[in-house]
Design a protein around this motif. Structure first.
Motif, short mmCIF file in Angstrom:
data_model
loop_
_atom_site.label_atom_id
_atom_site.label_comp_id
_atom_site.label_asym_id
_atom_site.label_seq_id
_atom_site.Cartn_x
_atom_site.Cartn_y
_atom_site.Cartn_z
N SER A 13 1.12 1.93 -0.86
CA SER A 13 0.22 2.16 0.27
C SER A 13 0.56 1.28 1.47
CB SER A 13 -1.23 1.89 -0.14
OG SER A 13 -1.63 2.82 -1.10
N LEU A 14 1.11 0.11 1.25
CA LEU A 14 1.41 -0.83 2.33
C LEU A 14 2.88 -0.74 2.73
CD1 LEU A 14 -0.69 -3.88 1.15
CD2 LEU A 14 -1.22 -2.26 2.96
N THR A 15 3.25 0.39 3.27
CA THR A 15 4.62 0.58 3.73
C THR A 15 4.66 0.56 5.25
OG1 THR A 15 4.45 2.99 3.86
CG2 THR A 15 5.09 2.05 1.73
N VAL A 16 5.85 0.51 5.80
CA VAL A 16 6.00 0.50 7.25
C VAL A 16 5.44 1.79 7.87
CG1 VAL A 16 8.33 1.49 7.34
CG2 VAL A 16 7.61 -0.14 9.09
N LYS A 17 5.41 2.88 7.12
CA LYS A 17 4.86 4.14 7.63
C LYS A 17 3.37 4.03 7.90
CE LYS A 17 8.15 7.20 7.82
NZ LYS A 17 8.46 7.91 9.02
N ARG A 18 2.69 3.09 7.26
CA ARG A 18 1.26 2.88 7.53
C ARG A 18 1.07 2.10 8.83
NH1 ARG A 18 -1.23 6.23 4.08
NH2 ARG A 18 -0.64 5.83 1.96
N VAL A 19 2.05 1.32 9.22
CA VAL A 19 1.96 0.49 10.42
C VAL A 19 2.46 1.25 11.64
CG1 VAL A 19 2.70 -1.65 11.51
CG2 VAL A 19 2.16 -1.62 9.07
N TYR A 20 3.61 1.87 11.54
CA TYR A 20 4.19 2.61 12.65
C TYR A 20 4.18 4.10 12.34
CZ TYR A 20 5.86 -1.92 14.10
OH TYR A 20 5.92 -3.22 14.48
N GLY A 21 3.62 4.87 13.25
CA GLY A 21 3.60 6.31 13.07
C GLY A 21 4.90 6.95 13.52
N ASP A 22 5.00 8.24 13.32
CA ASP A 22 6.17 8.98 13.76
C ASP A 22 6.23 8.99 15.28
OD1 ASP A 22 6.97 9.61 11.16
OD2 ASP A 22 5.67 11.37 11.11
N PRO A 23 7.42 8.82 15.86
CA PRO A 23 7.53 8.84 17.32
C PRO A 23 7.25 10.23 17.89
CG PRO A 23 9.60 8.13 16.27
CD PRO A 23 8.68 8.55 15.20
N TYR A 24 6.59 10.24 19.04
CA TYR A 24 6.35 11.47 19.78
C TYR A 24 7.25 11.45 21.01
CZ TYR A 24 2.06 11.69 17.03
OH TYR A 24 1.16 11.72 16.00
N GLU A 25 7.94 12.54 21.25
CA GLU A 25 8.83 12.61 22.40
C GLU A 25 8.46 13.81 23.26
OE1 GLU A 25 13.03 12.17 21.59
OE2 GLU A 25 12.55 11.31 19.64
N LYS A 26 8.35 13.57 24.57
CA LYS A 26 8.07 14.65 25.51
C LYS A 26 8.48 14.22 26.91
CE LYS A 26 4.68 17.97 26.92
NZ LYS A 26 3.36 18.52 26.77
N ASP A 27 9.22 15.07 27.59
CA ASP A 27 9.63 14.84 28.97
C ASP A 27 10.30 13.47 29.17
OD1 ASP A 27 8.57 17.33 29.61
OD2 ASP A 27 6.62 16.47 30.15
N GLY A 28 11.16 13.06 28.25
CA GLY A 28 11.88 11.80 28.38
C GLY A 28 11.07 10.57 28.04
N LEU A 29 9.87 10.75 27.52
CA LEU A 29 8.98 9.64 27.16
C LEU A 29 8.81 9.64 25.65
CD1 LEU A 29 6.98 7.50 28.45
CD2 LEU A 29 5.24 9.22 28.08
N THR A 30 8.97 8.47 25.03
CA THR A 30 8.78 8.33 23.59
C THR A 30 7.64 7.37 23.34
OG1 THR A 30 11.15 8.68 23.22
CG2 THR A 30 9.89 7.74 21.40
N VAL A 31 6.71 7.79 22.48
CA VAL A 31 5.56 6.96 22.12
C VAL A 31 5.59 6.74 20.62
CG1 VAL A 31 3.05 6.79 22.09
CG2 VAL A 31 4.19 7.87 24.03
N ILE A 32 5.53 5.45 20.20
CA ILE A 32 5.50 5.09 18.78
C ILE A 32 4.17 4.40 18.51
CG2 ILE A 32 6.62 3.82 16.93
CD1 ILE A 32 9.20 3.93 18.66
N PRO A 33 3.23 5.09 17.86
CA PRO A 33 1.93 4.47 17.58
C PRO A 33 2.05 3.38 16.51
CG PRO A 33 2.04 6.65 16.58
CD PRO A 33 3.31 6.46 17.36
#
Length: 119
Positions: A13-33
């Motif tokens: 349960s305590l993996t890096v996937k719990r801390v950082y979400g999948d990146p979202y990319e749109k119009d040259g902008l990347t967001v990593i929650p």
């Protein structure tokens, strides 16, 4: 479920996937929650005088949004998340402290406005 299974589930349960979400990319902008994740596990086992054995364990996870990394044109910036519940709680606490301390402040002002010659 034995203690080893609890620890194994906690580790999964305590993996890096719990801390950082999948990146979202749109119009040259990347967001990593990103999130703040905390967890804990515990357990134990034993036996009584009759030789009966027993055991148990538990595990809990708490996660809150922390913010997001924003990547645009090769520049990375951190955008913290606004926790509305925490903001409301802090504002409410400040108002309560003000209301409780207001009479004391009024008494202190009244005492300080008295001159020593009038006493």
């Amino acid at each position: 479920m034995n203690f080893n299974e609890v620890i194994s589930n906690a580790r999964d349960s305590l993996t890096v996937k719990r801390v950082y979400g999948d990146p979202y990319e749109k119009d040259g902008l990347t967001v990593i929650p990103a999130a703040s994740v905390r967890g804990g596990a515990g357990g134990g086992s034993g036996h009584d005088e009759k030789g009966q054995e027993g055991g148990g364990g538990g595990f809990g996870v708490n996660a809150r949004p922390a913010g997001a990394y924003v990547i645009k044109d090769g520049d990375v910036s951190w955008r913290p998340a606004l926790d509305v519940n925490r903001l409301i709680a802090a504002t409410g606490l400040a108002v309560i402290v003000y209301l409780i301390s207001r009479p004391r402040m009024a008494r202190a002002r009244a005492k300080s406005s008295e001159s020593p010659s009038e006493s």
